[in-house]
Design a protein around this motif. Structure first.
Motif, PDB file in Angstrom:
ATOM      1  N   GLU A  77       0.812  -1.213   0.000  1.00 47.82           N
ATOM      2  CA  GLU A  77       0.000   0.000   0.000  1.00 47.82           C
ATOM      3  C   GLU A  77       0.851   1.271   0.000  1.00 47.82           C
ATOM      4  N   GLY A  78       2.168   1.122  -0.072  1.00 47.67           N
ATOM      5  CA  GLY A  78       3.042   2.288  -0.100  1.00 47.67           C
ATOM      6  C   GLY A  78       3.391   2.846   1.264  1.00 47.67           C
ATOM      7  N   VAL A  79       3.068   2.117   2.341  1.00 47.37           N
ATOM      8  CA  VAL A  79       3.382   2.572   3.700  1.00 47.37           C
ATOM      9  C   VAL A  79       4.827   2.200   4.040  1.00 47.37           C
ATOM     10  N   VAL A  80       5.605   3.169   4.520  1.00 42.54           N
ATOM     11  CA  VAL A  80       6.997   2.929   4.899  1.00 42.54           C
ATOM     12  C   VAL A  80       7.032   2.507   6.371  1.00 42.54           C
ATOM     13  N   LEU A  81       7.453   1.270   6.606  1.00 44.18           N
ATOM     14  CA  LEU A  81       7.531   0.720   7.956  1.00 44.18           C
ATOM     15  C   LEU A  81       8.980   0.367   8.289  1.00 44.18           C
ATOM     16  N   HIS A  82       9.205  -0.076   9.519  1.00 40.29           N
ATOM     17  CA  HIS A  82      10.556  -0.408   9.948  1.00 40.29           C
ATOM     18  C   HIS A  82      10.518  -1.607  10.881  1.00 40.29           C
ATOM     19  N   ASP A  83      11.639  -2.301  10.922  1.00 35.81           N
ATOM     20  CA  ASP A  83      11.786  -3.488  11.755  1.00 35.81           C
ATOM     21  C   ASP A  83      12.705  -3.134  12.927  1.00 35.81           C
ATOM     22  N   LYS A  84      12.135  -3.026  14.120  1.00 34.09           N
ATOM     23  CA  LYS A  84      12.931  -2.621  15.281  1.00 34.09           C
ATOM     24  C   LYS A  84      13.946  -3.683  15.693  1.00 34.09           C
ATOM     25  N   ASP A  85      13.752  -4.905  15.259  1.00 32.97           N
ATOM     26  CA  ASP A  85      14.704  -5.958  15.614  1.00 32.97           C
ATOM     27  C   ASP A  85      16.033  -5.794  14.887  1.00 32.97           C
ATOM     28  N   THR A  86      16.029  -5.103  13.747  1.00 27.25           N
ATOM     29  CA  THR A  86      17.270  -4.907  12.992  1.00 27.25           C
ATOM     30  C   THR A  86      17.840  -3.502  13.166  1.00 27.25           C
ATOM     31  N   CYS A  87      17.095  -2.612  13.806  1.00 30.54           N
ATOM     32  CA  CYS A  87      17.569  -1.239  14.025  1.00 30.54           C
ATOM     33  C   CYS A  87      18.730  -1.237  15.024  1.00 30.54           C
ATOM     34  N   ILE A  88      19.799  -0.488  14.703  1.00 27.38           N
ATOM     35  CA  ILE A  88      20.962  -0.412  15.585  1.00 27.38           C
ATOM     36  C   ILE A  88      21.056   0.949  16.270  1.00 27.38           C
ATOM     37  N   GLY A  89      20.080   1.815  16.041  1.00 31.34           N
ATOM     38  CA  GLY A  89      20.068   3.114  16.716  1.00 31.34           C
ATOM     39  C   GLY A  89      21.145   4.066  16.263  1.00 31.34           C
ATOM     40  N   CYS A  90      21.537   4.008  15.001  1.00 29.68           N
ATOM     41  CA  CYS A  90      22.616   4.870  14.514  1.00 29.68           C
ATOM     42  C   CYS A  90      22.162   6.318  14.323  1.00 29.68           C
ATOM     43  N   GLY A  91      20.877   6.517  14.061  1.00 32.57           N
ATOM     44  CA  GLY A  91      20.343   7.869  13.916  1.00 32.57           C
ATOM     45  C   GLY A  91      20.433   8.456  12.523  1.00 32.57           C
ATOM     46  N   TYR A  92      20.946   7.706  11.547  1.00 36.04           N
ATOM     47  CA  TYR A  92      21.061   8.245  10.192  1.00 36.04           C
ATOM     48  C   TYR A  92      19.700   8.667   9.632  1.00 36.04           C
ATOM     49  N   CYS A  93      18.671   7.877   9.909  1.00 30.44           N
ATOM     50  CA  CYS A  93      17.342   8.166   9.364  1.00 30.44           C
ATOM     51  C   CYS A  93      16.797   9.486   9.899  1.00 30.44           C
ATOM     52  N   SER A  94      17.077   9.793  11.160  1.00 27.73           N
ATOM     53  CA  SER A  94      16.575  11.033  11.751  1.00 27.73           C
ATOM     54  C   SER A  94      17.221  12.256  11.105  1.00 27.73           C
ATOM     55  N   TYR A  95      18.471  12.107  10.656  1.00 24.88           N
ATOM     56  CA  TYR A  95      19.143  13.209   9.968  1.00 24.88           C
ATOM     57  C   TYR A  95      18.643  13.345   8.525  1.00 24.88           C
ATOM     58  N   ALA A  96      18.289  12.236   7.901  1.00 24.37           N
ATOM     59  CA  ALA A  96      17.902  12.262   6.492  1.00 24.37           C
ATOM     60  C   ALA A  96      16.460  12.705   6.280  1.00 24.37           C
ATOM     61  N   CYS A  97      15.585  12.443   7.244  1.00 21.82           N
ATOM     62  CA  CYS A  97      14.156  12.722   7.065  1.00 21.82           C
ATOM     63  C   CYS A  97      13.879  14.223   7.114  1.00 21.82           C
ATOM     64  N   PRO A  98      13.267  14.806   6.080  1.00 21.11           N
ATOM     65  CA  PRO A  98      12.959  16.242   6.101  1.00 21.11           C
ATOM     66  C   PRO A  98      11.805  16.603   7.024  1.00 21.11           C
ATOM     67  N   PHE A  99      11.057  15.599   7.497  1.00 22.84           N
ATOM     68  CA  PHE A  99       9.901  15.851   8.351  1.00 22.84           C
ATOM     69  C   PHE A  99      10.176  15.550   9.829  1.00 22.84           C
ATOM     70  N   GLY A 100      11.385  15.099  10.146  1.00 25.68           N
ATOM     71  CA  GLY A 100      11.721  14.781  11.527  1.00 25.68           C
ATOM     72  C   GLY A 100      10.905  13.638  12.088  1.00 25.68           C
TER      73      GLY A 100
END
Length: 210
Positions: A77-100
């Protein structure tokens, strides 16, 4: 297949934060994290507007591009989701997202720093739909129940629209065509209807002919 999208109508948003409250209550979002927030533009000056902001589930999501562990994925359906089991908490996504949208709790289930948390469009995560594990990590999966996101359903002025991108775009397009601009948006005519041609009708005294 429908592609889910959010649209916020800044002409209707009254900064009530009902969408924020609905999201936190529906998913039991951890303290310090707001999956959705209301932002005011030009605060205190003429032309001030408010908009509700969260993950916009981009077609070309920058968070997916920068994640080193491929934590992010896109549903049919075009929804962007994430898998917390594979997240390492690096924070790259928070810097890249224009919407915070991606945020990291200071403490909680996932450790001292925590793992990324963000809006899921009320679509859960990779666990089985409606399971306890899914709710604990991602909140309620309303889409699997045939429902729209709680934030959009609870918006009192229907400023926040969520659902099939083509449908919400048509709704917004029709609003723009009908309501005009400037004072016409929330003027007398919008609230009570436009007066008949020639001005308001006045009652005639009894016994007199027109």
């Amino acid at each position: 297949m429908a592609r889910m999208k959010f649209i916020c109508d800044s002409e209707r948003c009254i900064e009530c934060n009902g969408c924020v409250t609905a999201c936190k209550n529906e998913h039991e979002v951890p303290w310090g994290v707001n999956r959705r927030r209301v932002v005011t533009l030009n605060d205190g000056v003429p032309g001030e507007k408010s908009i509700s902001v969260a993950c916009m589930h981009c077609s070309d999501a920058p968070c997916m591009a920068v994640c080193p562990t491929n934590t992010f994925y896109r549903t049919e359906e075009g929804v962007v989701l994430h898998d917390k089991d594979t997240c390492i908490g690096c924070g790259y996504c928070s810097y890249a997202c224009p919407f915070g949208a991606p945020q990291f709790p200071a403490a909680g289930t996932f450790g001292v720093r925590g793992k990324m948390d963000k809006c899921t469009f009320c679509a859960g995560g990779p666990e089985a739909n409606g399971s306890e594990a899914e709710f604990e990590k991602y909140g309620r999966n309303r889409l699997s129940e045939g429902k729209l996101p709680a934030c959009a359903e609870m918006c009192s002025t229907k400023a926040l629209l969520g659902g099939d991108g083509d449908v919400v775009a048509d709704i917004f397009r029709n609003r723009v065509l009908v309501r005009g601009k400037g004072s016409e948006v929330w003027g007398w005519g919008t609230a009570y209807g436009k007066p008949a041609t020639g001005g308001p009708q006045q009652a005639k005294p009894e016994g007199k002919k027109s």
